[in-house]
Design a protein around this motif. Structure first.
Motif, mmCIF file in Angstrom:
data_model
loop_
_atom_site.group_PDB
_atom_site.id
_atom_site.type_symbol
_atom_site.label_atom_id
_atom_site.label_comp_id
_atom_site.label_asym_id
_atom_site.label_seq_id
_atom_site.Cartn_x
_atom_site.Cartn_y
_atom_site.Cartn_z
ATOM 1 N N ASP A 131 1.903 12.843 1.923
ATOM 2 C CA ASP A 131 0.628 13.444 1.568
ATOM 3 C C ASP A 131 -0.643 12.533 2.703
ATOM 4 O O ASP A 131 -0.326 11.314 3.479
ATOM 5 C CB ASP A 131 -0.054 13.227 0.943
ATOM 6 C CG ASP A 131 -1.554 14.096 0.658
ATOM 7 O OD1 ASP A 131 -1.829 14.745 2.419
ATOM 8 O OD2 ASP A 131 -2.283 14.491 0.009
ATOM 9 N N GLU A 132 -0.096 13.190 4.281
ATOM 10 C CA GLU A 132 -1.097 12.633 4.922
ATOM 11 C C GLU A 132 -2.426 11.977 5.201
ATOM 12 O O GLU A 132 -2.592 10.856 5.661
ATOM 13 C CB GLU A 132 -0.709 13.761 6.543
ATOM 14 C CG GLU A 132 0.501 13.975 7.480
ATOM 15 C CD GLU A 132 1.115 13.281 8.153
ATOM 16 O OE1 GLU A 132 0.442 11.854 8.224
ATOM 17 O OE2 GLU A 132 2.075 13.333 7.516
ATOM 18 N N ASP A 133 -3.212 12.454 4.638
ATOM 19 C CA ASP A 133 -4.035 12.300 4.010
ATOM 20 C C ASP A 133 -4.767 10.806 3.218
ATOM 21 O O ASP A 133 -5.128 10.041 3.551
ATOM 22 C CB ASP A 133 -5.489 13.371 2.920
ATOM 23 C CG ASP A 133 -5.317 14.579 3.929
ATOM 24 O OD1 ASP A 133 -4.926 14.424 4.905
ATOM 25 O OD2 ASP A 133 -5.156 15.470 3.610
ATOM 26 N N GLU A 134 -3.976 10.751 2.245
ATOM 27 C CA GLU A 134 -3.493 9.431 1.710
ATOM 28 C C GLU A 134 -3.070 8.403 2.345
ATOM 29 O O GLU A 134 -3.059 7.117 2.331
ATOM 30 C CB GLU A 134 -2.095 9.945 0.273
ATOM 31 C CG GLU A 134 -2.861 11.001 -0.241
ATOM 32 C CD GLU A 134 -1.737 10.983 -1.731
ATOM 33 O OE1 GLU A 134 -0.743 10.213 -1.935
ATOM 34 O OE2 GLU A 134 -2.401 11.683 -3.464
ATOM 35 N N LEU A 135 -2.021 8.468 3.604
ATOM 36 C CA LEU A 135 -1.677 7.681 4.170
ATOM 37 C C LEU A 135 -2.733 7.617 5.314
ATOM 38 O O LEU A 135 -3.023 6.209 5.545
ATOM 39 C CB LEU A 135 0.446 8.342 4.928
ATOM 40 C CG LEU A 135 0.913 8.471 4.384
ATOM 41 C CD1 LEU A 135 1.919 8.815 5.440
ATOM 42 C CD2 LEU A 135 1.831 7.118 3.846
ATOM 43 N N GLU A 136 -3.278 8.108 5.980
ATOM 44 C CA GLU A 136 -4.494 8.043 6.687
ATOM 45 C C GLU A 136 -5.808 6.839 6.219
ATOM 46 O O GLU A 136 -5.738 5.659 6.391
ATOM 47 C CB GLU A 136 -5.036 9.289 7.983
ATOM 48 C CG GLU A 136 -4.376 9.807 8.063
ATOM 49 C CD GLU A 136 -4.957 10.561 8.822
ATOM 50 O OE1 GLU A 136 -6.190 11.197 8.440
ATOM 51 O OE2 GLU A 136 -4.859 11.650 10.009
ATOM 52 N N ALA A 137 -5.967 7.497 4.393
ATOM 53 C CA ALA A 137 -6.853 6.156 3.448
ATOM 54 C C ALA A 137 -6.229 4.693 3.452
ATOM 55 O O ALA A 137 -6.587 3.677 3.021
ATOM 56 C CB ALA A 137 -7.026 6.823 2.722
ATOM 57 N N GLU A 138 -4.786 4.848 2.905
ATOM 58 C CA GLU A 138 -3.829 3.829 2.851
ATOM 59 C C GLU A 138 -4.246 2.397 3.854
ATOM 60 O O GLU A 138 -4.571 1.735 4.202
ATOM 61 C CB GLU A 138 -2.593 3.762 2.669
ATOM 62 C CG GLU A 138 -2.249 2.446 2.020
ATOM 63 C CD GLU A 138 -0.710 2.891 1.947
ATOM 64 O OE1 GLU A 138 0.598 1.834 1.408
ATOM 65 O OE2 GLU A 138 -0.471 3.353 1.613
ATOM 66 N N LEU A 139 -3.777 3.138 5.802
ATOM 67 C CA LEU A 139 -4.373 2.840 6.341
ATOM 68 C C LEU A 139 -5.815 2.332 6.967
ATOM 69 O O LEU A 139 -6.102 0.925 7.520
ATOM 70 C CB LEU A 139 -3.928 3.826 7.949
ATOM 71 C CG LEU A 139 -4.175 3.060 9.562
ATOM 72 C CD1 LEU A 139 -2.427 1.960 9.713
ATOM 73 C CD2 LEU A 139 -3.476 4.095 10.076
#
Length: 206
Positions: A156-164
């Motif tokens: 999930d791109e959104d989850e990856l951005e939140a983790e970043l």
């Protein structure tokens, strides 16, 4: 004349023109030789007339001058012949050049016509459609190859951005919590010759 020339094949007209030009050149050389001979004869008659004049033979001198006039007339006639031949050669060379030009233009037109017949507008449209279709197929293949597959497709791109963002916040917080570096106090410099006196050792009590 042009109609007769253009009606023959190119090879025949060219060979005939060259043969005719060669014949005209040979005739010119023959006329020039005759002209030189006549000029020499005319000059010889003049010399004879001078000799007869010295001898007081007027009648013979006049006969020499008459023959000289005849030779000069023939020279003039040969000159006119040469002019006619030169004129004929110029016209023939011009006709030859015109024939070759027309043949070249005719060959070019026939070649263009054959090319247009072999490649009509329908063939061009068909070729362009095939090119466009191949281009679209290649574009779809490239898109399919660049799409993620397997486990990477489930991310999930959104989850990856939140983790970043969490990583960036943790890095900033760690930088803020580090202690501030304090510089060491400067050492006192004592002037030379003014060393502090050592304290005297204490005396022992009795």
């Amino acid at each position: 004349m042009f109609t007769r020339v253009f009606g023959k094949p190119k090879q025949d007209t060219s060979s005939n023109a060259l043969a005719t030009l060669d014949k005209l050149n040979e005739t010119l050389e023959m006329l020039e030789k005759k002209e030189n001979v006549l000029l020499k004869k005319a000059a010889a008659e003049v010399e004879k007339a001078k000799e007869y004049t010295k001898r007081k033979n007027k009648k013979a001198a006049i006969q020499c001058l008459k023959r000289k006039r005849l030779y000069e007339q023939q020279v003039e006639q040969l000159g006119n012949f040469q002019l006619r031949i030169y004129d004929q050669m110029i016209m023939l060379e011009g006709a030859k050049a015109t024939t070759e030009t027309v043949d070249a233009l005719r060959t070019g037109a026939a070649t263009m016509k054959a090319m247009q017949k072999a490649t009509n507008i329908d063939d061009v449209d068909k070729t362009m459609d095939e090119i466009n279709e191949q281009t679209e197929n290649m574009k779809q293949i490239q898109e399919a190859l660049s799409a993620p597959i397997g486990a990477a497709a489930d991310f999930d791109e959104d989850e990856l951005e939140a983790e970043l963002e969490e990583l960036e916040s943790a890095e900033l917080e760690e930088q803020l919590l580090q202690p501030t570096f304090t510089a060491p106090a400067p050492s006192m410099q004592v002037p030379a010759g003014r060393q502090p006196a050592r304290p005297a050792p204490a005396k022992p009590t009795p």
